[in-house]
Design an enzyme around this catalytic site. Structure first.
Site, PDB file in Angstrom:
ATOM      1  CB  THR A 100       6.542 -10.628  -4.780  1.00 32.98           C
ATOM      2  OG1 THR A 100       6.503  -9.217  -4.590  1.00 32.98           O
ATOM      3  CG2 THR A 100       5.828 -11.297  -3.626  1.00 32.98           C
ATOM      4  CD  GLU A 151      -2.631  -6.926  -2.715  1.00 36.75           C
ATOM      5  OE1 GLU A 151      -2.163  -6.448  -3.755  1.00 36.75           O
ATOM      6  OE2 GLU A 151      -2.036  -6.900  -1.636  1.00 36.75           O
TER       7      GLU A 151
END
Ligand code: ADP
Length: 306
Positions: A180, A128
């Site tokens: 993001t 991630e």
């Protein structure tokens, strides 16, 4: 066993009041992945879709997660991973997490389940990091454990799996891009004590409502006083989708991940399907393309399909 095939599901993180801690897994969409052990001490990525994701292992979340696993065992072999993505990157429904989690769950099966699920979450978090710049577990935890999870702490990693009653999810993914990093910049640096109290009261109530199967309590607890008010302006028609879904019988919902997807929870499949129509009618008035998914919460997480 020479290869393992898995379906790795989309996930919803930042579940309303549970920003950066609560998440759950969906039954669909899922990415398809095949992992094989290879002799060379490398990770080879084979992309079988049109998303043009990186094939360099250290740039692809699946590759970075597998490299982390190989380092942990000082392996004298490597992995090949074939990925067919059905979860569009940047959708806010855990596209990168599905790749990271699916890769390590499949690889662990090839290693005779050498690692615990919690350890797999650690490797997936290293994956991630490639996508978002930091190690976070709120998507990979529900992807690996299934169901609803609460990440109580990252260091040391503490994942709490939650009981929950039957719940159905309707998700609309408007085809717009929200970075993001941009969505992160909008977050308030500080929150008032009053808002913090309202927020943690709701998290406690939501967890209790899930545990008891008390749908009314779940519905009352699905409120976010901190993140949604500042981020919702990035998503066209957010308020209308939410208000009309609530009128249509949804329990509540909000922004999925950092957007642009919006999810709503319902007690029955029938209501979730009705909410799909509500969402469709609202977005058909815009010029924005969109996808809508109706799904049950997936208690299994990554699934073996060999
Ligand atoms: P989502 O918003 O759906 O959770 P993310 O923003 O987490 O999606 O991840 C998308 C980013 O991660 C993109 O920049 C993409 O290039 C990068 N990425 C690297 N490897 C992968 C992969 N295997 N699957 C999806 N995204 C990947």
């Amino acid at each position: 066993m020479s290869e393992i095939r898995v379906l790795s599901p989309a996930t919803v993180a930042n579940v309303v009041c549970g920003f950066d801690c609560l998440g759950f897994a969906l039954s669909a969409p899922c990415d398809e992945m095949i992992v094989r052990i290879i002799e060379r001490k490398i990770v080879r990525i084979v992309n079988r879709d049109d998303f043009n994701l990186p094939t360099k292992p250290e740039k692809n979340v699946a590759g970075a997660a597998l490299l982390s696993m190989l380092r942990a065992i000082d392996a004298d072999f490597g992995f090949e991973v074939e990925i067919t993505k059905h979860i569009k990157p940047g959708s806010g429904i855990g596209s990168s997490s599905a790749s990271a989690a699916g890769a390590v769950v499949a690889a662990n099966k090839l290693l005779n389940e050498r690692f615990s699920r919690l350890e797999l979450v650690e490797f997936a978090m290293d994956g991630e990091k490639v996508a978002s710049g930091d190690r976070h577990a709120d998507n990979v935890a529900p992807c690996i454990f299934g169901g609803f999870t609460l990440v109580r702490s990252l260091n040391p990693l503490d994942v709490v799996t939650l009981d929950f009653p039957p719940l159905f999810v309707t998700i609309i993914h408007p085809q717009i891009e929200i970075k993001t990093s941009e969505a992160r910049k909008m977050l308030p640096a500080q929150v008032s004590l009053k808002d913090a109290i309202r927020q943690w009261s709701n998290v406690g109530a939501l967890v209790s409502g899930l545990q008891k199967g008390d749908y009314e309590l779940i519905s009352r607890a699905l409120e976010d006083f901190i993140v949604e008010p500042v981020r919702k302006i990035l998503i066209p028609k957010f308020d209308e989708i939410k208000n009309e879904s609530l009128k249509g019988g949804a329990l509540g919902g909000g922004i999925s991940g950092s957007g642009p997807s919006i999810f709503m929870l319902s007690e029955t499949l029938e209501t979730a399907q009705k909410i799909e129509k509500v969402m469709r009618e609202i977005y058909e008035q815009t010029t924005i393309d969109f996808n809508i998914y109706v799904s049950e919460i997936n208690s299994e997480g990554v699934k073996f399909v060999n």
